[in-house]
Design an enzyme around this catalytic site. Sequence first.
Site, PDB file in Angstrom:
ATOM      1  N   HIS A 184      -0.083   9.471   4.058  1.00 47.98           N
ATOM      2  CA  HIS A 184      -0.453   8.713   2.859  1.00 47.98           C
ATOM      3  C   HIS A 184      -1.374   9.506   1.931  1.00 47.98           C
ATOM      4  O   HIS A 184      -1.344   9.294   0.706  1.00 47.98           O
ATOM      5  CB  HIS A 184      -1.124   7.391   3.260  1.00 47.98           C
ATOM      6  CG  HIS A 184      -0.154   6.412   3.857  1.00 47.98           C
ATOM      7  ND1 HIS A 184       0.723   5.682   3.095  1.00 47.98           N
ATOM      8  CD2 HIS A 184       0.081   6.067   5.137  1.00 47.98           C
ATOM      9  CE1 HIS A 184       1.456   4.911   3.877  1.00 47.98           C
ATOM     10  NE2 HIS A 184       1.084   5.127   5.130  1.00 47.98           N
TER      11      HIS A 184
ATOM     12  N   ASP B  81      -0.682   9.948  -1.888  1.00 51.01           N
ATOM     13  CA  ASP B  81      -1.595   9.620  -2.993  1.00 51.01           C
ATOM     14  C   ASP B  81      -1.663  10.748  -4.009  1.00 51.01           C
ATOM     15  O   ASP B  81      -1.753  10.520  -5.222  1.00 51.01           O
ATOM     16  CB  ASP B  81      -3.004   9.332  -2.447  1.00 51.01           C
ATOM     17  CG  ASP B  81      -3.096   7.990  -1.743  1.00 51.01           C
ATOM     18  OD1 ASP B  81      -2.150   7.193  -1.870  1.00 51.01           O
ATOM     19  OD2 ASP B  81      -4.111   7.743  -1.070  1.00 51.01           O
TER      20      ASP B  81
ATOM     21  N   ASN C  22       6.134   9.516   2.334  1.00 46.10           N
ATOM     22  CA  ASN C  22       4.866   9.091   2.938  1.00 46.10           C
ATOM     23  C   ASN C  22       4.913   9.193   4.451  1.00 46.10           C
ATOM     24  O   ASN C  22       3.964   9.654   5.103  1.00 46.10           O
ATOM     25  CB  ASN C  22       4.555   7.648   2.530  1.00 46.10           C
ATOM     26  CG  ASN C  22       3.471   7.572   1.480  1.00 46.10           C
ATOM     27  OD1 ASN C  22       2.822   8.555   1.162  1.00 46.10           O
ATOM     28  ND2 ASN C  22       3.276   6.402   0.926  1.00 46.10           N
TER      29      ASN C  22
ATOM     30  N   ASP D 274      10.171   4.741 -10.942  1.00 46.37           N
ATOM     31  CA  ASP D 274       9.922   4.598  -9.517  1.00 46.37           C
ATOM     32  C   ASP D 274      10.150   5.947  -8.841  1.00 46.37           C
ATOM     33  O   ASP D 274      11.139   6.642  -9.149  1.00 46.37           O
ATOM     34  CB  ASP D 274      10.873   3.541  -8.940  1.00 46.37           C
ATOM     35  CG  ASP D 274      10.510   3.155  -7.520  1.00 46.37           C
ATOM     36  OD1 ASP D 274       9.715   2.217  -7.347  1.00 46.37           O
ATOM     37  OD2 ASP D 274      11.031   3.784  -6.577  1.00 46.37           O
TER      38      ASP D 274
ATOM     39  N   GLU E 299       4.559   2.637  -5.784  1.00 44.22           N
ATOM     40  CA  GLU E 299       5.021   3.900  -6.370  1.00 44.22           C
ATOM     41  C   GLU E 299       5.743   3.682  -7.691  1.00 44.22           C
ATOM     42  O   GLU E 299       6.460   4.557  -8.168  1.00 44.22           O
ATOM     43  CB  GLU E 299       5.945   4.637  -5.389  1.00 44.22           C
ATOM     44  CG  GLU E 299       7.281   3.986  -5.153  1.00 44.22           C
ATOM     45  CD  GLU E 299       7.266   2.949  -4.029  1.00 44.22           C
ATOM     46  OE1 GLU E 299       8.345   2.672  -3.484  1.00 44.22           O
ATOM     47  OE2 GLU E 299       6.189   2.424  -3.700  1.00 44.22           O
TER      48      GLU E 299
END
Length: 352
Positions: A227, A231, A222, A214, A257
């Site tokens: 975002h 990504d 973020n 994770d 994630e």
Amino acid sequence: MYHDDLHQAAEYAHAAVASMTRFSIPPTPINFTIWYEYHAGRDPALSRAIDALLAAGTSFTPDTTLQLYEEFLNPARMLRASRETTEKLQEAMDELRNFVGAAEEDTRTYGDKLEDFSDRLDKHGNGPAFGSLVGAMLQETRSMQERNQSLEERLAETTAEVAQLREHFEQARRESLSDSLTGLANRKNFEQTLTLFAKAAQDSGEPLALMLLDIDHFKLFNDRHGHQTGDTVLQLVARTLSDNVKGQDLAARYGGEEFALLLPRTRADQAVKLGDNIRALIATRKLVKRASGEPLGRITVSAGVAEYRIGEALSSFVQRADGALYGAKREGRNRVVAATEALTFTETVLRS
């Protein structure tokens, strides 16, 4: 898929309706399915994704719910591709059968005509009709050659069509089993492979390790950088995982994630060592915004490892890895923890 008894199913259904009412979500079949699964708690990744959206105050628009459904629950794409490909393949095969049937009929007709020419030659010998008989026979032979040529061309075209259909189907299969953002295996692929690997481990007695990873503080990253940059980070982590697996190992995006590695013929201590190498590689990466050159700092990952126990339920296997991952988070993040007897629980937490 797990089966709920009637009482449990009713509780999950009531909770789903209550949630949709609370968040002003239309009670469509897709929305009901998402919230039913959320309250059933059978998919930790889906639950975490929804928890993250709730914590961020994100509105559950039709686009948001459709994205959740496509990522975690939708089996239709592969089924649709399979149906379309099967129909087209059937059409191609029907056409092939028609051509083969026509070719067989042409061959029979040609054979009959050759036999007739032979009988007439026996009767007329070298008489006046001999030349016309030979000419007719040559003409029929040329016609047969032309029909065969046409058949060969059509067979080649149909063969190419079948190959194209096969490739189309294979591409759809790959897409249905791949995460569109990272290119890794998706959740469906992970679950199918986990079942196969566990059976192989049970049959052979060889070890099987599962690692759940994770990205630490990803929500904060973020919120701070957007975002799109987030990504890019997901793709970076995915690429690092892909570069460090080999053979039958499977790297998957487990959800949001979170990532997973399935490692056949690998013991827990070996998986921890691999996880620590991956963790160190990611931690040393300096992130810079491509457009502006703005430094973004570093990211780290936490990981939990479990080794399959012969005969255990796969849900328990995954929960042990998830519990170890939570242990890594609880102990300060940026570390790899192996599941022990003390980490056989799963706590519902909002991963940050």
